[in-house]
Design a protein around this motif. Structure first.
Motif, PDB file in Angstrom:
ATOM      1  N   ARG A 157       0.869  -1.185   0.000  1.00 24.43           N
ATOM      2  CA  ARG A 157       0.000   0.000   0.000  1.00 24.43           C
ATOM      3  C   ARG A 157       0.904   1.232   0.000  1.00 24.43           C
ATOM      4  N   VAL A 158       0.768   2.063  -1.053  1.00 27.61           N
ATOM      5  CA  VAL A 158       1.675   3.188  -1.245  1.00 27.61           C
ATOM      6  C   VAL A 158       0.881   4.490  -1.283  1.00 27.61           C
ATOM      7  N   GLY A 159       1.242   5.408  -0.427  1.00 24.56           N
ATOM      8  CA  GLY A 159       0.580   6.703  -0.385  1.00 24.56           C
ATOM      9  C   GLY A 159       1.274   7.742  -1.240  1.00 24.56           C
ATOM     10  N   SER A 160       0.488   8.696  -1.750  1.00 15.04           N
ATOM     11  CA  SER A 160       0.979   9.906  -2.406  1.00 15.04           C
ATOM     12  C   SER A 160      -0.050  10.993  -2.155  1.00 15.04           C
ATOM     13  N   HIS A 202      -2.478   2.329  -4.668  1.00 18.95           N
ATOM     14  CA  HIS A 202      -2.127   3.715  -4.376  1.00 18.95           C
ATOM     15  C   HIS A 202      -3.193   4.343  -3.478  1.00 18.95           C
ATOM     16  N   TYR A 203      -2.744   5.064  -2.465  1.00 16.04           N
ATOM     17  CA  TYR A 203      -3.627   5.780  -1.549  1.00 16.04           C
ATOM     18  C   TYR A 203      -3.288   7.264  -1.612  1.00 16.04           C
ATOM     19  N   THR A 204      -4.310   8.115  -1.781  1.00 14.31           N
ATOM     20  CA  THR A 204      -4.067   9.542  -1.951  1.00 14.31           C
ATOM     21  C   THR A 204      -4.827  10.349  -0.908  1.00 14.31           C
ATOM     22  N   GLU A 247       1.960   4.706  11.517  1.00 11.54           N
ATOM     23  CA  GLU A 247       1.145   3.702  12.195  1.00 11.54           C
ATOM     24  C   GLU A 247       1.057   2.384  11.422  1.00 11.54           C
ATOM     25  N   GLY A 248       1.588   2.340  10.222  1.00 13.60           N
ATOM     26  CA  GLY A 248       1.541   1.117   9.426  1.00 13.60           C
ATOM     27  C   GLY A 248       0.261   0.935   8.633  1.00 13.60           C
ATOM     28  N   LEU A 297       5.492   5.644   1.158  1.00  9.88           N
ATOM     29  CA  LEU A 297       5.007   6.970   0.792  1.00  9.88           C
ATOM     30  C   LEU A 297       5.924   7.541  -0.285  1.00  9.88           C
ATOM     31  N   PHE A 298       5.329   7.918  -1.427  1.00  8.11           N
ATOM     32  CA  PHE A 298       6.038   8.624  -2.495  1.00  8.11           C
ATOM     33  C   PHE A 298       5.570  10.071  -2.447  1.00  8.11           C
ATOM     34  N   THR A 299       6.464  11.004  -2.203  1.00  9.10           N
ATOM     35  CA  THR A 299       6.025  12.364  -1.969  1.00  9.10           C
ATOM     36  C   THR A 299       7.130  13.351  -2.301  1.00  9.10           C
ATOM     37  N   ALA A 300       6.799  14.649  -2.283  1.00  6.51           N
ATOM     38  CA  ALA A 300       7.806  15.690  -2.499  1.00  6.51           C
ATOM     39  C   ALA A 300       8.387  16.177  -1.178  1.00  6.51           C
TER      40      ALA A 300
END
Length: 332
Positions: free
Chosen positions: A110-113, A141-143, A180-181, A186-189
């Motif tokens: 699970r990857v956030g952006s 992807h989680y946004t 928190e898992g 996380l892919f971010t700027a």
């Protein structure tokens, strides 16, 4: 420098960069233009320009600008000036308990952006696919907001069904979720506030060497932002594209000279001269290049990523996204 009373008054939304500061303090003035420089962080500039077109000229997310070509209005044109460039291997964060030790471990995670369309994650997803075999559809992807809840996509998404994008909850933030898992990566700027090097770590701890190696292999220094002009302003005054490009180039040239000064350091970085010498040794004298020809390969790579990740509806060519006045120059 004196501004003629007949100059065209134009507003410009941009952050306070060393390479644009001469435009802000008016030591460089674009020919024929009275530029009103509005200094804002990038998130505010992008939101106000994309949602409300508040400025005549603005710094713009390269990804969102490319996406705007697939709207009915196509409200912007661009010049090949790149106020933000960034190697993004350092911008991949992982929860230390998620079992991610190498890029291939991201598959199935699970990857956030903050936004799926954000330029930094587009580059990260593309690099992971090209260099490590992790495809865009290998993860979920989680946004949403990184530090504050409810960040929206600036432009609506219309993705193919095999790309899985989910919105996080109305009270959730990605920074808290990775700690928190609740997400694995996380892919971010922006570096998340939860980053502590222990519970939340970088995937590439030795990112400087990894990024140097990436450049030596690809000759790509990723472009994050470009400069856009509202289409109706450009079409009414086509000469402004060259006036702006020349002014941005002159403002940047002054910083190149400042960074090479050895009598006294103009930037509060103790080993500045060593950093500059290393950058020139690895990347060449014009290591932060503006202009179309010298950046075509980098732009073409990004446009491929935008298409492969479902953001572009067709594969654009670099020539499609910049005004023709900045594609060539006169010769005496």
């Amino acid at each position: 420098m004196r501004i003629l009373t007949s100059s065209l008054r134009l507003s410009f939304g941009c952050w306070n960069y060393d390479r644009t500061r001469a435009l802000m303090d008016r030591t460089v003035v674009p020919d024929g233009i009275d530029l009103v420089y509005l200094n804002m962080p990038v998130e505010e500039t992008f939101f106000r320009m994309l949602r409300h077109k508040e400025f005549d000229i603005a710094e713009m997310s390269l990804s969102s600008y490319v996406m705007s070509h697939f709207t009915e209005a196509q409200p912007f044109v661009a010049i090949p000036v790149f106020p933000s460039r960034y190697f993004r291997h350092s911008s991949i964060y992982v929860n230390s308990g998620a079992g991610i030790r190498q890029p291939s471990d991201l598959a199935g995670k699970r990857v956030g952006s903050p936004e799926y369309q954000m330029t930094a994650p587009v580059w990260i997803r593309g690099i992971l696919s090209d260099e490590y075999g992790v495809r865009v559809d290998d993860v979920t992807h989680y946004t949403g907001g990184e530090e504050q809840p409810n960040r929206p996509e600036k432009l609506p998404l219309d993705l193919p069904p095999y790309i899985r994008v989910k919105r996080i909850g109305p009270q959730q933030t990605l920074s808290t979720m990775i700690r928190e898992g609740d997400i694995d990566a996380l892919f971010t700027a922006r570096k998340p506030s939860s980053y502590d090097g222990c519970h939340v770590k970088r995937l590439f701890e030795d990112f400087v060497q990894v990024e140097r190696d990436y450049f030596r292999k690809t000759e790509i220094f990723p472009i994050m932002h470009t400069i856009v002009i509202r289409r109706e302003i450009y079409e009414a005054h086509r000469w402004i594209a060259q006036s702006l490009y020349k002014a941005f180039a002159e403002a940047q040239a002054r910083i190149y000279r400042d960074l090479e000064e050895t009598a006294a350091l103009k930037v509060m970085l103790p080993w500045l001269n060593a950093h500059v010498e290393e950058a020139r040794r690895i990347m060449g004298d014009d290591y932060w290049s503006y202009g179309f020809k010298q950046n075509r390969q980098t732009l073409d790579t990004f446009l491929r990523y935008s298409y492969e990740q479902g953001l572009s509806k067709r594969r654009l060519e670099p020539e499609d996204i910049f005004v023709p006045e900045t594609m060539e120059n006169f010769v005496i």
